[in-house]
Design an enzyme around this catalytic site. Structure first.
Site, PDB file in Angstrom:
ATOM      1  N   SER A  95       0.811  -1.211   0.000  1.00 16.07           N
ATOM      2  CA  SER A  95       0.000   0.000   0.000  1.00 16.07           C
ATOM      3  C   SER A  95       0.847   1.264   0.000  1.00 16.07           C
ATOM      4  O   SER A  95       0.338   2.358  -0.250  1.00 16.07           O
ATOM      5  CB  SER A  95      -0.900   0.020   1.234  1.00 16.07           C
ATOM      6  OG  SER A  95      -0.090   0.041   2.403  1.00 16.07           O
ATOM      7  N   SER A 136      -3.249   6.037   3.968  1.00 17.41           N
ATOM      8  CA  SER A 136      -2.212   5.693   2.982  1.00 17.41           C
ATOM      9  C   SER A 136      -2.845   5.198   1.690  1.00 17.41           C
ATOM     10  O   SER A 136      -2.302   5.388   0.594  1.00 17.41           O
ATOM     11  CB  SER A 136      -1.294   4.598   3.544  1.00 17.41           C
ATOM     12  OG  SER A 136      -0.671   5.021   4.725  1.00 17.41           O
ATOM     13  N   ASN A 137      -4.026   4.578   1.824  1.00 16.51           N
ATOM     14  CA  ASN A 137      -4.657   3.943   0.678  1.00 16.51           C
ATOM     15  C   ASN A 137      -5.224   4.922  -0.338  1.00 16.51           C
ATOM     16  O   ASN A 137      -5.516   4.539  -1.472  1.00 16.51           O
ATOM     17  CB  ASN A 137      -5.771   3.003   1.159  1.00 16.51           C
ATOM     18  CG  ASN A 137      -5.242   1.892   2.037  1.00 16.51           C
ATOM     19  OD1 ASN A 137      -4.027   1.713   2.158  1.00 16.51           O
ATOM     20  ND2 ASN A 137      -6.134   1.147   2.660  1.00 16.51           N
ATOM     21  N   THR A 183      13.246  -2.780 -47.421  1.00 19.01           N
ATOM     22  CA  THR A 183      12.230  -3.523 -46.669  1.00 19.01           C
ATOM     23  C   THR A 183      12.777  -4.920 -46.429  1.00 19.01           C
ATOM     24  O   THR A 183      13.460  -5.477 -47.292  1.00 19.01           O
ATOM     25  CB  THR A 183      10.903  -3.604 -47.444  1.00 19.01           C
ATOM     26  OG1 THR A 183      11.112  -4.244 -48.709  1.00 19.01           O
ATOM     27  CG2 THR A 183      10.315  -2.213 -47.679  1.00 19.01           C
ATOM     28  N   HIS A 184      12.512  -5.475 -45.249  1.00 18.05           N
ATOM     29  CA  HIS A 184      13.084  -6.776 -44.859  1.00 18.05           C
ATOM     30  C   HIS A 184      14.619  -6.730 -44.865  1.00 18.05           C
ATOM     31  O   HIS A 184      15.274  -7.754 -45.097  1.00 18.05           O
ATOM     32  CB  HIS A 184      12.612  -7.900 -45.790  1.00 18.05           C
ATOM     33  CG  HIS A 184      11.127  -8.041 -45.856  1.00 18.05           C
ATOM     34  ND1 HIS A 184      10.416  -8.848 -45.008  1.00 18.05           N
ATOM     35  CD2 HIS A 184      10.212  -7.465 -46.681  1.00 18.05           C
ATOM     36  CE1 HIS A 184       9.124  -8.784 -45.298  1.00 18.05           C
ATOM     37  NE2 HIS A 184       8.969  -7.937 -46.305  1.00 18.05           N
ATOM     38  N   SER A 314      36.687   1.397 -28.982  1.00 16.03           N
ATOM     39  CA  SER A 314      37.305   0.113 -28.681  1.00 16.03           C
ATOM     40  C   SER A 314      38.578   0.319 -27.892  1.00 16.03           C
ATOM     41  O   SER A 314      39.310   1.294 -28.105  1.00 16.03           O
ATOM     42  CB  SER A 314      37.616  -0.638 -29.977  1.00 16.03           C
ATOM     43  OG  SER A 314      38.349  -1.818 -29.713  1.00 16.03           O
ATOM     44  N   SER A 315      38.843  -0.624 -26.993  1.00 15.98           N
ATOM     45  CA  SER A 315      40.097  -0.585 -26.240  1.00 15.98           C
ATOM     46  C   SER A 315      41.206  -1.315 -26.979  1.00 15.98           C
ATOM     47  O   SER A 315      42.360  -1.292 -26.544  1.00 15.98           O
ATOM     48  CB  SER A 315      39.889  -1.225 -24.861  1.00 15.98           C
ATOM     49  OG  SER A 315      39.499  -2.584 -25.014  1.00 15.98           O
ATOM     50  N   LYS A 320      38.262   3.104 -34.083  1.00 12.80           N
ATOM     51  CA  LYS A 320      36.877   2.641 -34.128  1.00 12.80           C
ATOM     52  C   LYS A 320      35.985   3.586 -33.322  1.00 12.80           C
ATOM     53  O   LYS A 320      36.307   3.961 -32.194  1.00 12.80           O
ATOM     54  CB  LYS A 320      36.774   1.231 -33.558  1.00 12.80           C
ATOM     55  CG  LYS A 320      35.435   0.550 -33.821  1.00 12.80           C
ATOM     56  CD  LYS A 320      35.519  -0.919 -33.396  1.00 12.80           C
ATOM     57  CE  LYS A 320      34.273  -1.691 -33.830  1.00 12.80           C
ATOM     58  NZ  LYS A 320      33.072  -1.225 -33.142  1.00 12.80           N
ATOM     59  N   ASN A 322      31.838   4.072 -32.224  1.00 14.01           N
ATOM     60  CA  ASN A 322      30.563   3.351 -32.167  1.00 14.01           C
ATOM     61  C   ASN A 322      29.370   4.297 -32.051  1.00 14.01           C
ATOM     62  O   ASN A 322      29.508   5.424 -31.571  1.00 14.01           O
ATOM     63  CB  ASN A 322      30.562   2.396 -30.970  1.00 14.01           C
ATOM     64  CG  ASN A 322      31.632   1.333 -31.086  1.00 14.01           C
ATOM     65  OD1 ASN A 322      32.005   0.939 -32.190  1.00 14.01           O
ATOM     66  ND2 ASN A 322      32.146   0.875 -29.958  1.00 14.01           N
ATOM     67  N   GLU A 327      22.787   3.326 -28.990  1.00  5.37           N
ATOM     68  CA  GLU A 327      22.809   2.201 -28.064  1.00  5.37           C
ATOM     69  C   GLU A 327      22.246   2.590 -26.703  1.00  5.37           C
ATOM     70  O   GLU A 327      21.553   1.800 -26.048  1.00  5.37           O
ATOM     71  CB  GLU A 327      24.227   1.659 -27.948  1.00  5.37           C
ATOM     72  CG  GLU A 327      24.706   1.012 -29.240  1.00  5.37           C
ATOM     73  CD  GLU A 327      26.201   0.783 -29.303  1.00  5.37           C
ATOM     74  OE1 GLU A 327      26.663   0.181 -30.283  1.00  5.37           O
ATOM     75  OE2 GLU A 327      26.919   1.210 -28.369  1.00  5.37           O
TER      76      GLU A 327
END
Length: 462
Positions: A95, A136-137, A183-184, A314-315, A320, A322, A327
């Site tokens: 509750s 409280s409700n 498409t696809h 990239s390490s 590189k 990203n 993401e």
């Protein structure tokens, strides 16, 4: 430590704590996670308690001096002065009684300090005075709605406006950039990059409208139903007056629930709101993922657009970069969709006169709103505004696209078009040469009909 007492007896409480015995019991009972109620939810609780005091004092329900002190203390809670006193875990009594009690005790101690100079004087009682006419409700579901409305109006809707405007601006900028449709994940007839971005802008605008449509449901508040929806111990007209004060302070059209039994037993409005948020998350995922694909490469992928370079990707692989903003958005979308599942299941667990998943619903709903707002603004600022079209790459790919033969269907027929497309693909030639070689159309006709820009405008090319 000091000794505090509640209806169950004595409890040791930290000396400097403004909360009391019942809050401390909940601290000890629920050491479950590091998740706490958000600033927005505490703001809503403070707003509600302050409005109660501003009504209960002048009406004579609570001593005027005490009510004034309660209102001042509640306003301080609303404004963030006592956030460190809201110490309870999200995973607690279903509750939210523990958190309502937490608010009552903090406000009562602070109000006692304001009236007597000593926050331990007990001059103001957390139940009799701060919680007058409430349960409280009805407090917790009302606070969920109030917090969600404010977060949507102040954070999410403006953020979606910013993102949709940025996408629309890019649609205008890229209006003449012709590229291959897909498409696809396979080559399709040409589009412009502007058309793609225009679709993204509309998708976000539509999501904004969906969220806005759920606001009237959330602006209906359960306050006044008290324990089970009957309104026991709430004076006639009291809830409406409190809600009117909240509406006046915020400028939002809050109103008392039409049916208090529904508003306390069910959380359908929050489930509906979460569904709208899930749809926005789905839209953001689609847009972010498309941009990630369109920028893939930069040499061996699609690479029709270039996203801003923000950090090394990239390490181990030098150079590189990203699509980190895409993401981030995709992860936010996943979290919001997961939150929706929890809210949906939480909404299903209303038993008779009360839902017993309200803290979970409150946390997840407000988290989803905040995540979407922050992600939309950051994505706009750090990604969308800086997108550049790779015009030459887009032209190169669309000119290699054998599916442009579709524009010749009205003139050579679908079957001949399929023959031309397959032969062009197998031999590495373009479809125009195949069609001319087979004598189906003249070179001038093919040149006229295979106008790639005109293909993006629809209709039959003649």
């Amino acid at each position: 430590m000091r000794i505090e007492r509640d209806s169950m007896g004595e409890v040791q409480v930290p000396d400097d704590a403004y909360n009391g015995a019942s809050t401390q019991r909940a601290v000890e009972n629920f050491p479950i996670s590091d998740l706490r109620f958000s600033r927005r939810f505490i703001w809503a609780l403070g707003l509600l308690k302050g409005s109660v005091a501003r009504v209960s004092g002048p009406a004579g329900y609570v001593d005027a001096v005490k009510a004034e002190a309660i209102a001042r203390a509640a306003d301080e809670v609303r404004d963030g002065s006592f956030d460190n006193q809201f110490v309870l875990d999200i995973f607690q009594t279903g509750s939210g009684t523990s958190t309502n009690t937490n608010a009552n005790e903090v406000i009562a101690h602070r109000a006692s300090e304001l009236t007597s100079g000593n926050f331990l004087s007990k001059d103001v009682h957390p139940n009799d005075h701060v919680n007058f006419g409430q349960s409280s409700n009805d407090v917790i579901p009302a606070a969920i709605h109030v917090a969600a409305v404010a977060a949507i109006r102040e954070d999410l809707l403006p953020a979606l406006d910013v993102l949709s405007s940025a996408l629309a601006s890019k649609a205008t900028e890229f209006a003449e950039v012709v590229k291959s449709g897909r498409t696809h994940l396979m080559d399709a007839t040409p589009v412009t990059l502007g058309q793609e971005f225009g679709g993204y802008a509309t998708q976000i605008r539509n999501g904004r409208q969906r969220v806005e449509k759920i606001l009237p449901e959330l602006e209906e508040l359960a306050l006044g139903g008290t324990a089970v929806g009957s309104g026991l111990n709430a004076p006639d007209g009291f809830p409406a007056a409190v809600i009117a004060d909240m509406a006046a302070i915020t400028g939002y059209p809050f109103r008392e629930a039409d049916d208090h039994f529904e508003s306390q037993a069910a959380k359908d409005a929050t489930v509906n709101a979460s569904g709208a948020l899930k749809t926005v998350a789905t839209s953001l995922f689609k847009v972010a993922n498309d941009l990630r694909w369109l920028s893939s490469g930069p040499r061996t992928g699609i690479a029709e657009i270039q996203l801003p370079s923000l950090q090394p990707g990239s390490s181990i692989m030098p150079g590189k970069v990203n699509p980190v903003m895409s993401e981030m958005v995709m992860q936010v979308a996943a979290q919001v969709i997961g939150n929706d599942v929890a809210i949906t299941w939480g909404g299903a667990n209303g038993n008779f006169e009360l839902n017993v998943m309200m803290p979970l619903i409150a946390h997840n709903l407000l988290e989803s709103i905040g995540l979407l707002a922050n992600a939309a603004l950051t994505f706009t600022d750090r990604c969308v505004n800086g997108i550049v079209a790779n015009i030459d790459r887009a032209r190169e790919l669309v000119e290699r696209n054998i599916i442009v033969v579709t524009a010749l269907n009205p003139h050579i027929g679908y079957d001949n078009g399929a023959v031309a497309a397959k032969e062009a693909y197998a031999t590495g030639r373009n479809v125009a040469d195949v069609v001319i070689e087979k004598g189906w159309l003249t070179a001038d006709q093919v040149t006229e009909l295979l106008d790639i820009k005109r293909m993006t405008e629809g209709g039959v090319i003649t």
